[in-house]
Design a protein around this motif. Structure first.
Motif, PDB file in Angstrom:
ATOM      1  N   GLY A 114       0.833  -1.199   0.000  1.00 55.57           N
ATOM      2  CA  GLY A 114       0.000   0.000   0.000  1.00 55.57           C
ATOM      3  C   GLY A 114       0.862   1.241   0.000  1.00 55.57           C
ATOM      4  O   GLY A 114       2.100   1.174  -0.051  1.00 55.57           O
ATOM      5  N   SER A 115       0.210   2.385   0.064  1.00 53.58           N
ATOM      6  CA  SER A 115       0.908   3.663   0.074  1.00 53.58           C
ATOM      7  C   SER A 115       0.572   4.415   1.354  1.00 53.58           C
ATOM      8  O   SER A 115      -0.349   4.046   2.088  1.00 53.58           O
ATOM      9  CB  SER A 115       0.511   4.502  -1.151  1.00 53.58           C
ATOM     10  OG  SER A 115      -0.898   4.716  -1.161  1.00 53.58           O
ATOM     11  N   TRP A 145      10.338   6.693  -0.171  1.00 53.90           N
ATOM     12  CA  TRP A 145      10.330   6.044   1.137  1.00 53.90           C
ATOM     13  C   TRP A 145       9.749   4.647   1.022  1.00 53.90           C
ATOM     14  O   TRP A 145       8.752   4.431   0.330  1.00 53.90           O
ATOM     15  CB  TRP A 145       9.455   6.824   2.125  1.00 53.90           C
ATOM     16  CG  TRP A 145       9.938   8.176   2.511  1.00 53.90           C
ATOM     17  CD1 TRP A 145       9.925   9.310   1.741  1.00 53.90           C
ATOM     18  CD2 TRP A 145      10.478   8.571   3.781  1.00 53.90           C
ATOM     19  NE1 TRP A 145      10.428  10.373   2.434  1.00 53.90           N
ATOM     20  CE2 TRP A 145      10.768   9.952   3.701  1.00 53.90           C
ATOM     21  CE3 TRP A 145      10.733   7.897   4.961  1.00 53.90           C
ATOM     22  CZ2 TRP A 145      11.310  10.657   4.778  1.00 53.90           C
ATOM     23  CZ3 TRP A 145      11.264   8.604   6.041  1.00 53.90           C
ATOM     24  CH2 TRP A 145      11.548   9.962   5.936  1.00 53.90           C
ATOM     25  N   HIS A 146      10.369   3.708   1.717  1.00 53.24           N
ATOM     26  CA  HIS A 146       9.774   2.400   1.951  1.00 53.24           C
ATOM     27  C   HIS A 146       9.738   2.176   3.458  1.00 53.24           C
ATOM     28  O   HIS A 146      10.760   2.293   4.141  1.00 53.24           O
ATOM     29  CB  HIS A 146      10.550   1.294   1.232  1.00 53.24           C
ATOM     30  CG  HIS A 146      10.276   1.261  -0.232  1.00 53.24           C
ATOM     31  ND1 HIS A 146      11.173   1.723  -1.170  1.00 53.24           N
ATOM     32  CD2 HIS A 146       9.180   0.851  -0.930  1.00 53.24           C
ATOM     33  CE1 HIS A 146      10.658   1.587  -2.380  1.00 53.24           C
ATOM     34  NE2 HIS A 146       9.450   1.071  -2.269  1.00 53.24           N
ATOM     35  N   LEU A 147       8.542   1.887   3.970  1.00 57.25           N
ATOM     36  CA  LEU A 147       8.331   1.801   5.415  1.00 57.25           C
ATOM     37  C   LEU A 147       7.731   0.452   5.781  1.00 57.25           C
ATOM     38  O   LEU A 147       6.852  -0.064   5.075  1.00 57.25           O
ATOM     39  CB  LEU A 147       7.398   2.915   5.892  1.00 57.25           C
ATOM     40  CG  LEU A 147       7.830   4.353   5.579  1.00 57.25           C
ATOM     41  CD1 LEU A 147       7.032   4.878   4.386  1.00 57.25           C
ATOM     42  CD2 LEU A 147       7.578   5.260   6.780  1.00 57.25           C
ATOM     43  N   GLU A 164       4.880   2.178   0.426  1.00 59.13           N
ATOM     44  CA  GLU A 164       5.737   2.986  -0.449  1.00 59.13           C
ATOM     45  C   GLU A 164       5.186   4.406  -0.520  1.00 59.13           C
ATOM     46  O   GLU A 164       3.977   4.614  -0.546  1.00 59.13           O
ATOM     47  CB  GLU A 164       5.802   2.370  -1.845  1.00 59.13           C
ATOM     48  CG  GLU A 164       6.750   3.078  -2.794  1.00 59.13           C
ATOM     49  CD  GLU A 164       6.868   2.351  -4.130  1.00 59.13           C
ATOM     50  OE1 GLU A 164       7.826   1.588  -4.306  1.00 59.13           O
ATOM     51  OE2 GLU A 164       5.968   2.552  -4.970  1.00 59.13           O
ATOM     52  N   CYS A 165       6.102   5.365  -0.565  1.00 53.93           N
ATOM     53  CA  CYS A 165       5.688   6.768  -0.617  1.00 53.93           C
ATOM     54  C   CYS A 165       6.708   7.579  -1.392  1.00 53.93           C
ATOM     55  O   CYS A 165       7.915   7.464  -1.139  1.00 53.93           O
ATOM     56  CB  CYS A 165       5.555   7.317   0.810  1.00 53.93           C
ATOM     57  SG  CYS A 165       5.298   9.096   0.897  1.00 53.93           S
ATOM     58  N   ILE A 166       6.245   8.379  -2.332  1.00 53.89           N
ATOM     59  CA  ILE A 166       7.092   9.380  -2.977  1.00 53.89           C
ATOM     60  C   ILE A 166       6.718  10.725  -2.382  1.00 53.89           C
ATOM     61  O   ILE A 166       5.589  11.193  -2.523  1.00 53.89           O
ATOM     62  CB  ILE A 166       6.930   9.377  -4.506  1.00 53.89           C
ATOM     63  CG1 ILE A 166       7.465   8.068  -5.091  1.00 53.89           C
ATOM     64  CG2 ILE A 166       7.649  10.577  -5.110  1.00 53.89           C
ATOM     65  CD1 ILE A 166       7.367   7.977  -6.597  1.00 53.89           C
ATOM     66  N   GLY A 203       9.081   2.971  15.798  1.00 48.29           N
ATOM     67  CA  GLY A 203       9.328   1.573  15.502  1.00 48.29           C
ATOM     68  C   GLY A 203       9.143   1.157  14.059  1.00 48.29           C
ATOM     69  O   GLY A 203       9.302  -0.023  13.739  1.00 48.29           O
ATOM     70  N   TRP A 204       8.833   2.095  13.166  1.00 44.31           N
ATOM     71  CA  TRP A 204       8.700   1.783  11.738  1.00 44.31           C
ATOM     72  C   TRP A 204      10.092   1.810  11.099  1.00 44.31           C
ATOM     73  O   TRP A 204      10.730   2.859  11.026  1.00 44.31           O
ATOM     74  CB  TRP A 204       7.794   2.789  11.043  1.00 44.31           C
ATOM     75  CG  TRP A 204       6.325   2.574  11.292  1.00 44.31           C
ATOM     76  CD1 TRP A 204       5.663   2.751  12.463  1.00 44.31           C
ATOM     77  CD2 TRP A 204       5.357   2.139  10.332  1.00 44.31           C
ATOM     78  NE1 TRP A 204       4.336   2.457  12.301  1.00 44.31           N
ATOM     79  CE2 TRP A 204       4.117   2.080  11.004  1.00 44.31           C
ATOM     80  CE3 TRP A 204       5.411   1.805   8.980  1.00 44.31           C
ATOM     81  CZ2 TRP A 204       2.935   1.699  10.367  1.00 44.31           C
ATOM     82  CZ3 TRP A 204       4.235   1.430   8.333  1.00 44.31           C
ATOM     83  CH2 TRP A 204       3.017   1.369   9.025  1.00 44.31           C
ATOM     84  N   TYR A 205      10.570   0.666  10.641  1.00 43.42           N
ATOM     85  CA  TYR A 205      11.818   0.641   9.876  1.00 43.42           C
ATOM     86  C   TYR A 205      11.564   1.273   8.510  1.00 43.42           C
ATOM     87  O   TYR A 205      10.499   1.088   7.909  1.00 43.42           O
ATOM     88  CB  TYR A 205      12.334  -0.790   9.723  1.00 43.42           C
ATOM     89  CG  TYR A 205      13.154  -1.234  10.908  1.00 43.42           C
ATOM     90  CD1 TYR A 205      14.549  -1.214  10.866  1.00 43.42           C
ATOM     91  CD2 TYR A 205      12.542  -1.643  12.094  1.00 43.42           C
ATOM     92  CE1 TYR A 205      15.315  -1.596  11.963  1.00 43.42           C
ATOM     93  CE2 TYR A 205      13.302  -2.027  13.196  1.00 43.42           C
ATOM     94  CZ  TYR A 205      14.680  -1.999  13.118  1.00 43.42           C
ATOM     95  OH  TYR A 205      15.427  -2.366  14.201  1.00 43.42           O
TER      96      TYR A 205
END
Length: 510
Positions: free
Chosen positions: A8-9, A208-210, A250-252, A264-266
């Motif tokens: 998801g985004s 970003w990938h979280l 995923e986020c741009i 705590g989000w890698y």
């Protein structure tokens, strides 16, 4: 580039249409990321630092801040768990950047990163170095910032051996400027102290990938000693057998957008264009348990590492705490001193609010928030009771070495540093509740010089707060007349440490 499963985004929201309470309920309490737009209008950095074409105004930095010495990461060289760092002046870094070819020879999304390494300016304490130059204003969603408010007036770590402004452990603040050319990147990590972070793109674009905390164990090896460094590389199935189970957001992030990264989000981040960003790490009552849990985890690892010298050490616990402060940025005593001062400051806020005419009717939200803060600290303090650092013998050593700082309540009340912290909290909670008390400084100084005027503190002003039990007692005393708020919020104080997790879950702290 390694193959990542994208599930998801990140939600994108107009921050101007979002209230503070909405942000807390939708993102902070449930610990969910979000991209916020519309919050960077009027920032000086968005004009001075950017050319009319939308690119970094590099000559401006060289001319105005060129002599600053900064940390620069070599994106092509791994050192321990991070990228190798070197020191440069800003002017030297700008000269390097301007000398790069138009098309960088590597991508942060894979390939041989060692073939043509890029340098990335990171962790520049810009605000601390240039306090008169107001590049930006912290958005209201992020101003309840206990970490940076505390560091504005206190050292994080105190000891006779390391106290002082040049001590590496005494970090100036956690407010940073990052800037780097297209292709620079940050390896996979979770943020310091497991704090929240916010990152604002002044110019450029980031990918970003979280990974949610519920999946964080998938990025570690079988022994939980080593984690994945680069998710865009071909991650070894042998070393990291569970990595293939990860599902990422995923986020741009575009120019003039701010991303909120919860505890705590890698995450791994890549600059898709030449980029300048402003970044803060912070924590408050909503993620205080995350900070404590990380300290406890790092402490257990530090203790295990030196367990073989326990029998020959004169102060084994002290050695563990010194190592913890060096590795993590604070130790149990630093943490306890900090939450003690927040407890007293928040209790004063709550007491003053109670006796303000019509204050409860005007600011029930502020009232609930203050109660929530004390309950969050109380829950963590209950867990602190069980650690060796606060047993009788180790506390004696602390008094000798002054590791617990001044723990006498009346002494704390008269500290200029504490008054500054308390005033900062008043301003913060006034802003988020749109009710700043203008004469608070006068009331604070008068009240702190006369414990009898503080009501609940009259009984405590002669006390020492040097054990977690003392802190719990102080909180219970401060909240004695606020049971109705606890009932209205469905918040009940845990009776012992066995109730800690269920209480934190109910309070959305974990």
């Amino acid at each position: 580039m390694g193959s990542l499963r994208i599930g998801g985004s990140v939600e994108r929201v107009d921050g101007r249409a979002l209230s503070y309470d909405d942000f807390v309920e939708r993102y902070m309490k449930p610990n969910l990321p979000v991209v916020l737009t519309g919050l960077m209008d009027g920032w000086k950095g968005c004009t001075d630092w950017v050319t009319p074409g939308g690119f970094p105004n590099l000559p401006f930095f060289s001319s105005n801040f060129g002599q600053s010495i900064v940390q620069v990461a070599d994106c092509g060289t791994k050192e321990f768990t991070d990228q190798k760092r070197i020191e440069m002046t800003v002017k030297e870094y700008i000269q390097y950047w301007l000398g790069l070819p138009d098309e960088n020879c590597i991508s942060c999304l894979g390939g041989d990163k060692n073939s043509c390494s890029l340098l990335y300016l990171k962790d520049w304490h810009f605000v601390k170095e240039y306090p008169e130059y107001v590049a930006y204003t912290t958005p209201p969603f992020f101003i309840d910032d206990w970490l940076n408010q505390y560091l504005d007036s206190h050292f994080m770590h105190r000891s006779s051996e390391t106290d002082g402004p040049k001590n590496d452990v005494n970090c100036a603040d956690y407010k940073f400027v990052y800037m780097g050319p297209k292709g620079t990147w940050t390896p996979l990590h979770a943020d310091v102290f497991r704090s929240y972070s916010w990152s604002a793109n002044v110019c450029g674009k980031k990918l970003w990938h979280l990974l949610p905390p519920s999946q964080s164990h998938f990025v570690f090896d079988r022994n939980f000693k080593k984690s994945v460094y680069d998710v865009y590389d071909n991650v070894s199935d042998v070393l990291f057998p569970d990595f293939k189970k990860t599902i990422w957001l995923e986020c741009i992030q575009e120019r003039n957008e701010i991303i909120f990264v919860p505890s705590g989000w890698y995450h791994q981040v890549c600059n898709l264009e030449d980029t300048i960003s402003i970044n803060h790490n912070w924590f408050n009552s909503h993620n205080l348990a995350w900070v404590w849990n990380l300290l406890l985890k790092d402490y257990n690892e530090a203790k295990e590492y030196i367990e073989d010298i326990r029998e020959i050490s004169d102060d084994f616990e002290g050695l563990c705490q010194r190592n913890l402060a060096a590795n993590t940025g604070m130790n149990f005593y630093d943490f306890f001193v900090m939450i003690t001062r927040f407890t007293i400051a928040i209790s004063i806020q709550l007491h003053c609010l109670k006796y303000e005419k019509n204050a409860f009717a005007k600011s029930s939200s502020k009232h609930q928030q203050l109660v929530y803060n004390l309950l969050a600290i109380r829950a963590v303090a209950l867990s602190l009771k069980s650690v060796d650092a606060f047993d009788k013998e180790n506390l004696k050593r602390c008094w000798v070495k002054n590791l617990l700082a001044d723990s006498h309540v009346r002494t704390i009340l008269l500290e200029p540093e504490f008054i500054k912290l308390s005033m900062s909290l008043n301003q913060t909670y006034g802003m988020v509740n749109e009710m700043v008390e203008q004469d608070y400084k006068t009331k604070m100084e008068a009240s702190c010089s006369d414990g009898e005027k503080m009501g609940f503190l009259q009984d405590c002003s002669g006390s020492n707060i040097c054990r977690p039990e003392d802190l719990v007692k102080l909180i219970d005393h401060a909240m004695a007349d606020h049971s109705s708020i606890c009932n209205a919020c469905n918040l009940n104080s845990p009776s012992d440490s066995s109730d800690l997790r269920s209480s934190l879950l109910k309070m959305h702290i974990i």
